[in-house]
Write a protein that holds these residues in place. Structure first.
Motif, PDB file in Angstrom:
ATOM      1  N   TYR A  56      41.712   5.527  44.661  1.00  0.00           N
ATOM      2  CA  TYR A  56      41.891   5.782  43.226  1.00  0.00           C
ATOM      3  C   TYR A  56      41.753   4.458  42.497  1.00  0.00           C
ATOM      4  O   TYR A  56      42.441   3.481  42.812  1.00  0.00           O
ATOM      5  CB  TYR A  56      43.260   6.394  42.944  1.00  0.00           C
ATOM      6  N   VAL A  57      40.855   4.414  41.531  1.00  0.00           N
ATOM      7  CA  VAL A  57      40.596   3.190  40.779  1.00  0.00           C
ATOM      8  C   VAL A  57      41.147   3.354  39.367  1.00  0.00           C
ATOM      9  O   VAL A  57      40.793   4.314  38.668  1.00  0.00           O
ATOM     10  CB  VAL A  57      39.077   2.902  40.734  1.00  0.00           C
ATOM     11  N   THR A  58      42.062   2.427  38.984  1.00  0.00           N
ATOM     12  CA  THR A  58      42.687   2.526  37.661  1.00  0.00           C
ATOM     13  C   THR A  58      42.543   1.200  36.925  1.00  0.00           C
ATOM     14  O   THR A  58      42.948   0.151  37.441  1.00  0.00           O
ATOM     15  CB  THR A  58      44.184   2.882  37.791  1.00  0.00           C
ATOM     16  N   TYR A  59      41.993   1.245  35.726  1.00  0.00           N
ATOM     17  CA  TYR A  59      41.835   0.045  34.891  1.00  0.00           C
ATOM     18  C   TYR A  59      43.136  -0.218  34.142  1.00  0.00           C
ATOM     19  O   TYR A  59      43.806   0.724  33.697  1.00  0.00           O
ATOM     20  CB  TYR A  59      40.687   0.250  33.895  1.00  0.00           C
ATOM     21  N   ALA A  60      43.476  -1.485  33.993  1.00  0.00           N
ATOM     22  CA  ALA A  60      44.697  -1.887  33.281  1.00  0.00           C
ATOM     23  C   ALA A  60      45.878  -1.011  33.684  1.00  0.00           C
ATOM     24  O   ALA A  60      46.451  -0.299  32.855  1.00  0.00           O
ATOM     25  CB  ALA A  60      44.475  -1.844  31.762  1.00  0.00           C
ATOM     26  N   PRO A  61      46.248  -1.077  34.943  1.00  0.00           N
ATOM     27  CA  PRO A  61      47.316  -0.198  35.427  1.00  0.00           C
ATOM     28  C   PRO A  61      48.650  -0.501  34.749  1.00  0.00           C
ATOM     29  O   PRO A  61      48.997  -1.664  34.558  1.00  0.00           O
ATOM     30  CB  PRO A  61      47.378  -0.523  36.928  1.00  0.00           C
ATOM     31  N   ALA A 104      30.901   0.011  42.654  1.00  0.00           N
ATOM     32  CA  ALA A 104      30.177   0.466  41.461  1.00  0.00           C
ATOM     33  C   ALA A 104      31.164   0.938  40.398  1.00  0.00           C
ATOM     34  O   ALA A 104      30.996   0.654  39.213  1.00  0.00           O
ATOM     35  CB  ALA A 104      29.215   1.586  41.847  1.00  0.00           C
ATOM     36  N   LEU A 105      32.228   1.637  40.857  1.00  0.00           N
ATOM     37  CA  LEU A 105      33.245   2.090  39.912  1.00  0.00           C
ATOM     38  C   LEU A 105      33.967   0.909  39.258  1.00  0.00           C
ATOM     39  O   LEU A 105      34.212   0.901  38.047  1.00  0.00           O
ATOM     40  CB  LEU A 105      34.289   2.934  40.655  1.00  0.00           C
ATOM     41  N   VAL A 106      34.306  -0.097  40.081  1.00  0.00           N
ATOM     42  CA  VAL A 106      34.998  -1.280  39.561  1.00  0.00           C
ATOM     43  C   VAL A 106      34.122  -1.988  38.529  1.00  0.00           C
ATOM     44  O   VAL A 106      34.594  -2.377  37.450  1.00  0.00           O
ATOM     45  CB  VAL A 106      35.385  -2.225  40.721  1.00  0.00           C
ATOM     46  N   ASP A 107      32.835  -2.149  38.837  1.00  0.00           N
ATOM     47  CA  ASP A 107      31.908  -2.794  37.885  1.00  0.00           C
ATOM     48  C   ASP A 107      31.887  -2.034  36.569  1.00  0.00           C
ATOM     49  O   ASP A 107      31.982  -2.619  35.484  1.00  0.00           O
ATOM     50  CB  ASP A 107      30.481  -2.833  38.466  1.00  0.00           C
ATOM     51  N   ALA A 108      31.757  -0.708  36.673  1.00  0.00           N
ATOM     52  CA  ALA A 108      31.689   0.117  35.469  1.00  0.00           C
ATOM     53  C   ALA A 108      32.991   0.039  34.688  1.00  0.00           C
ATOM     54  O   ALA A 108      33.006  -0.045  33.450  1.00  0.00           O
ATOM     55  CB  ALA A 108      31.373   1.563  35.847  1.00  0.00           C
ATOM     56  N   ALA A 109      34.116   0.053  35.421  1.00  0.00           N
ATOM     57  CA  ALA A 109      35.427   0.019  34.766  1.00  0.00           C
ATOM     58  C   ALA A 109      35.630  -1.288  34.017  1.00  0.00           C
ATOM     59  O   ALA A 109      36.112  -1.295  32.877  1.00  0.00           O
ATOM     60  CB  ALA A 109      36.527   0.210  35.809  1.00  0.00           C
ATOM     61  N   LEU A 110      35.250  -2.420  34.632  1.00  0.00           N
ATOM     62  CA  LEU A 110      35.423  -3.716  33.981  1.00  0.00           C
ATOM     63  C   LEU A 110      34.461  -3.848  32.799  1.00  0.00           C
ATOM     64  O   LEU A 110      34.801  -4.433  31.764  1.00  0.00           O
ATOM     65  CB  LEU A 110      35.204  -4.858  34.990  1.00  0.00           C
ATOM     66  N   ASN A 111      33.297  -3.263  32.960  1.00  0.00           N
ATOM     67  CA  ASN A 111      32.288  -3.305  31.908  1.00  0.00           C
ATOM     68  C   ASN A 111      32.740  -2.507  30.671  1.00  0.00           C
ATOM     69  O   ASN A 111      32.657  -2.982  29.544  1.00  0.00           O
ATOM     70  CB  ASN A 111      30.991  -2.727  32.492  1.00  0.00           C
ATOM     71  N   HIS A 112      33.225  -1.305  30.918  1.00  0.00           N
ATOM     72  CA  HIS A 112      33.637  -0.423  29.807  1.00  0.00           C
ATOM     73  C   HIS A 112      35.106  -0.583  29.447  1.00  0.00           C
ATOM     74  O   HIS A 112      35.584   0.013  28.481  1.00  0.00           O
ATOM     75  CB  HIS A 112      33.351   1.038  30.167  1.00  0.00           C
ATOM     76  N   GLU A 113      35.858  -1.323  30.271  1.00  0.00           N
ATOM     77  CA  GLU A 113      37.290  -1.540  30.064  1.00  0.00           C
ATOM     78  C   GLU A 113      38.070  -0.227  30.038  1.00  0.00           C
ATOM     79  O   GLU A 113      38.961  -0.031  29.221  1.00  0.00           O
ATOM     80  CB  GLU A 113      37.538  -2.376  28.797  1.00  0.00           C
ATOM     81  N   LEU A 114      37.712   0.691  30.911  1.00  0.00           N
ATOM     82  CA  LEU A 114      38.493   1.915  31.094  1.00  0.00           C
ATOM     83  C   LEU A 114      38.113   2.604  32.400  1.00  0.00           C
ATOM     84  O   LEU A 114      37.108   2.250  33.024  1.00  0.00           O
ATOM     85  CB  LEU A 114      38.319   2.880  29.909  1.00  0.00           C
ATOM     86  N   THR A 115      38.958   3.554  32.792  1.00  0.00           N
ATOM     87  CA  THR A 115      38.645   4.414  33.940  1.00  0.00           C
ATOM     88  C   THR A 115      39.003   5.850  33.585  1.00  0.00           C
ATOM     89  O   THR A 115      39.611   6.110  32.558  1.00  0.00           O
ATOM     90  CB  THR A 115      39.436   4.024  35.220  1.00  0.00           C
ATOM     91  N   GLY A 116      38.635   6.760  34.481  1.00  0.00           N
ATOM     92  CA  GLY A 116      39.020   8.166  34.327  1.00  0.00           C
ATOM     93  C   GLY A 116      37.968   8.982  33.611  1.00  0.00           C
ATOM     94  O   GLY A 116      36.784   8.663  33.604  1.00  0.00           O
ATOM     95  N   VAL A 117      38.457  10.058  32.998  1.00  0.00           N
ATOM     96  CA  VAL A 117      37.567  10.981  32.304  1.00  0.00           C
ATOM     97  C   VAL A 117      36.761  10.232  31.235  1.00  0.00           C
ATOM     98  O   VAL A 117      35.563  10.465  31.056  1.00  0.00           O
ATOM     99  CB  VAL A 117      38.396  12.121  31.649  1.00  0.00           C
TER     100      VAL A 117
END
Lengths: 267, 464
Positions: free
Chosen positions: A203-208, A239-252
């Motif tokens: 499970y990958v969570t941005y700014a936990p 890939a998820l981590v890259d996208a999360a850091l790029n967009h500064e969010l995770t999830g839906v």
């Protein structure tokens, strides 16, 4: 109910076991034999074996010493903590306790954050027993071994691996918050089925932070040799981590952002 | 208003009706998780004593969840039939238990009473019942429904054939379906839980199930257990939808967690009815419920999980469903910890559903993190059969490879027919015999070439 003479003559095609050709279409337990109305002894015992494996995955404690040693062999430091659930029974009965740190574990991480992580890490990887110690023992170290070089290449800093006893997914939020991580990657043993007792979830969570909802994380599941192999899982997680850091969010919201980006990119 | 009783010189007080109900509930992990269970065995029995002395009428005066903010409460209150309630309106909950058990109280009496009972009344009396009481009363009720066959006739027990596949592969579903038919399963419904909720998969699955039905010429009905909104869209596109399915719960908030409200259920019901696909009956809805679903959605409002479950039946009965079942052991050990709790809950749910007039079935099941095993499922099936359960769910080898839990096996159909001596729906059993698939009281062991070949040819023609 039986034996009425009006029915057409019965011409047995084959015993039910003759239908075993159907098995190539599904992993389901079909075309089994039938002594009376019951399962053949062999199939009955196979079922019990599969159930026993699943039960043991839930109840045999994760060998944290062995896990820490596996990680040390990869050159990785780890820190051991526990959730507020004191044992497996309490863990199963009280999901809320499995989602938060025991007070002394929280203190240990706070000290760690103050003394050793003056500059917070980009990524904290957490491994928790969850509902399958087998999944974590088998798939945790190989997955982490695959992730490390990918993170190094991408220039991400990594904190110590946090190992959690009696932990559920959301405990990663508190751990990530205390350690001030940008991203927490929570590896947790998934609820075992009869066909797979060794599935690991990531499970990958941005700014936990405490209070994050499940809709605010992304999940990669079924990580195991016969499911999603660790090498592929590591690529997907990166890939998820890259996208999360790029967009500064995770999830839906991240899924929506990625879909939108794809649409714009494609037009 | 508070409630209480004095027991061995100790005064036990329960501040409101919902705390009285929660404390009177037989022990289970979900109420403990919610922090509303009795703290001791004595407190529990004190609550049961106070509940036994409570007039049934109190449930019409005091709502457990606010009328203004909860549409399920409004449905319960506004649809209450005072005339039907009249024969028991003077009774306490304890006296009501004795009325239900009285040999003078017949199936006709119970059917007439159903619209006069609220879910809370049914839940309350169940808390005073031992398992034997739950069985004895439920066994007296009779709820008959129909679509292409007749379900719920006395002395019969039907099965849902659940041919799930991890990726909804058409041939995988068809292979499991054919194997289930060979066991004589599927008179209640052929029901697939889809792995995705995509419209195209939904349409593909209902079309597949309908094609196999037509190939076999069987008097059965099928269902893809997708979301109602998906079903409505599929119906709009002309898909062959027999039954419209939805998971439901006992509060407006919990139902919103499932993405539904009464309005969308009304719409789905109308869409299903308009298809007029049932040949002998017009019961077109199928619902699943389960203790703990409201608590897991944080939508229980301090009400015990068994009462919340019974409230879901108020939602179900609005739509005259063909089938309703509790997925009793599926929701997890934090709600029902072990085999004992699962068995009791399955029988409570069946009892309350039948009292409220529903064609109640049960998914006799458990997950691998519950303290339960197939022995517990054998026990629950056998006791449910004695209670006259309308249907149970069966899957290949008791192992659902899509949902990763254990239910009953196709093989259990043979046990139901031979040992428990319960035939299936009459139209279905007649078809099994005529087609050369054997039927009750034995399992479908001999198969004729003619019966099976078309379905196998159909399967061979499918793409993955």
């Amino acid at each position: 109910m039986t034996g009425d003479d009006d029915t057409p003559a019965r011409q047995p095609l084959a015993p039910v076991s003759g239908l075993s050709g159907l098995r190539r279409f599904t992993p389901a337990r079909i075309a089994l034999g039938r002594p009376g109305a019951a399962l053949p002894t062999k199939d009955a015992l196979t079922f019990m074996h599969d159930h026993a494996r699943a039960r043991d995955a839930v109840h045999v404690p994760l060998d944290f010493d062995a896990l820490a040693a596996d990680l040390a062999a990869l050159g990785l430091a780890s820190v051991r903590v526990a959730s507020a659930a004191r044992d497996r029974t309490e863990y199963l009965r009280r999901p809320d306790l499995g989602r938060k740190l025991a007070p002394e574990s929280r203190s240990r991480l706070e000290v760690l954050a103050a003394e050793r992580l003056a500059t917070p890490a980009d990524i904290i990887v957490v491994a928790a027993d969850g509902l399958s110690s087998l999944a974590v023992a088998e798939n945790g170290p190989p997955l982490i071994a695959r992730l490390m070089p990918l993170f190094r290449e991408a220039g991400r800093s990594l904190g110590p691996i946090v190992l959690v006893a009696e932990g559920r997914v959301a405990i990663g939020d508190e751990i990530g918050e205390v350690l001030k991580a940008r991203i927490v990657i929570m590896l947790v043993g998934e609820r075992p089925g009869l066909s797979a007792a060794d599935s690991l979830g990531a499970y990958v969570t941005y700014a936990p932070h405490v209070g994050r909802s499940d809709a605010e994380r992304n999940c990669i599941s079924n990580i195991r040799a016969a499911g999603l192999p660790v090498a592929d899982a590591a690529t997907d997680i990166c890939a998820l981590v890259d996208a999360a850091l790029n967009h500064e969010l995770t999830g839906v919201a991240l899924n929506s952002a990625l879909t939108a980006a794809k649409l714009i990119g494609g037009s | 208003m508070s409630y209480g009783t004095t027991l061995d010189g100790t005064r036990w007080v329960f501040p409101d009706l919902k705390s009285l109900m929660a404390c009177a509930s037989p022990a289970r992990s979900g109420d403990e998780l919610a922090g509303i269970a009795a703290d001791s065995a004595i407190e529990r029995v004190a609550a049961q004593m106070a509940l036994a002395d409570l007039p049934l009428k109190v449930f019409l005066a005091e709502e457990l969840i606010d009328y203004e903010t909860d549409e399920v409460t409004r449905l319960i209150v506004d649809s209450h039939d005072a005339v039907a309630f009249a024969p028991v309106s003077h009774l306490t909950v304890g006296e009501f238990r004795e009325f239900l058990l009285d040999s003078e109280t017949s199936a006709v009496d119970l059917a007439g009473l159903a619209p006069g009972l609220t879910p809370e009344m049914a839940a309350a009396v169940s808390k005073l019942c031992r398992i034997q009481d739950l069985v004895a009363v439920a066994a007296k009720t009779q709820v008959t429904t129909g679509f292409r066959n007749t379900l719920g006739l006395p002395g019969r027990l039907s099965t849902r054939l659940q041919p799930n596949h991890p990726t909804d592969d058409s041939r995988g579903i068809a292979a499991s379906l054919i194997d289930g038919i060979l066991h004589g399963a599927g008179d209640a419904v052929i029901g697939v839980n889809p792995a995705t909720d995509r419209l195209e998969d939904y349409i593909r699955i209902v079309t597949l199930l309908d094609d196999i039905r037509l190939t076999l010429g069987a008097p059965i009905q099928s269902c893809c257990l997708g979301h109602v909104t998906t079903a409505i869209e599929a119906i709009n596109r002309g898909a062959p939808v027999d039954l419209v399915f939805q998971s439901i719960a006992g509060s407006e908030k919990a139902n919103r967690g499932f993405g539904v409200d009464l309005k969308v259920l009304d719409e789905a019901y109308a869409a299903g009815l308009a298809l007029k696909r049932g040949t002998i009956g017009a019961n077109v809805m199928y619902f699943e419920t389960g203790q703990g679903s409201a608590l897991s959605a944080d939508a229980h409002f301090g009400v015990d999980q068994q009462t919340m479950e019974a409230r879901a039946y108020a939602v179900a009965r609005r739509y005259r469903p063909l089938l309703v079942n509790t997925v009793v052991g599926f929701i997890g050990p934090e709600y029902l910890f072990n085999g004992k709790e699962i068995i009791r809950a399955g029988l409570e749910d069946h009892f309350c559903g039948k009292l409220l007039g529903l064609p109640m079935g049960c998914d006799v099941c458990y997950t691998n993190h519950a303290e339960a095993d197939q022995d517990d499922m054998d026990t629950l099936l056998t006791v449910l059969s004695a209670a006259g359960v309308t249907f149970v769910i069966v899957v290949p080898g008791a192992d659902d490879v899509m949902l990763n839990y254990q239910s009953l096996a196709y093989h259990d159909v043979g046990f139901i027919r031979r040992t428990l001596k319960k035939p299936g729906a009459p139209e279905f059993d007649a078809w099994l015999r005529q087609s050369g698939f054997d039927s009750a009281p034995g399992a479908a062991r001999p198969i004729t070439d003619a019966a099976l070949a078309p379905a196998l040819r159909y399967l061979e023609g499918l793409s993955a």
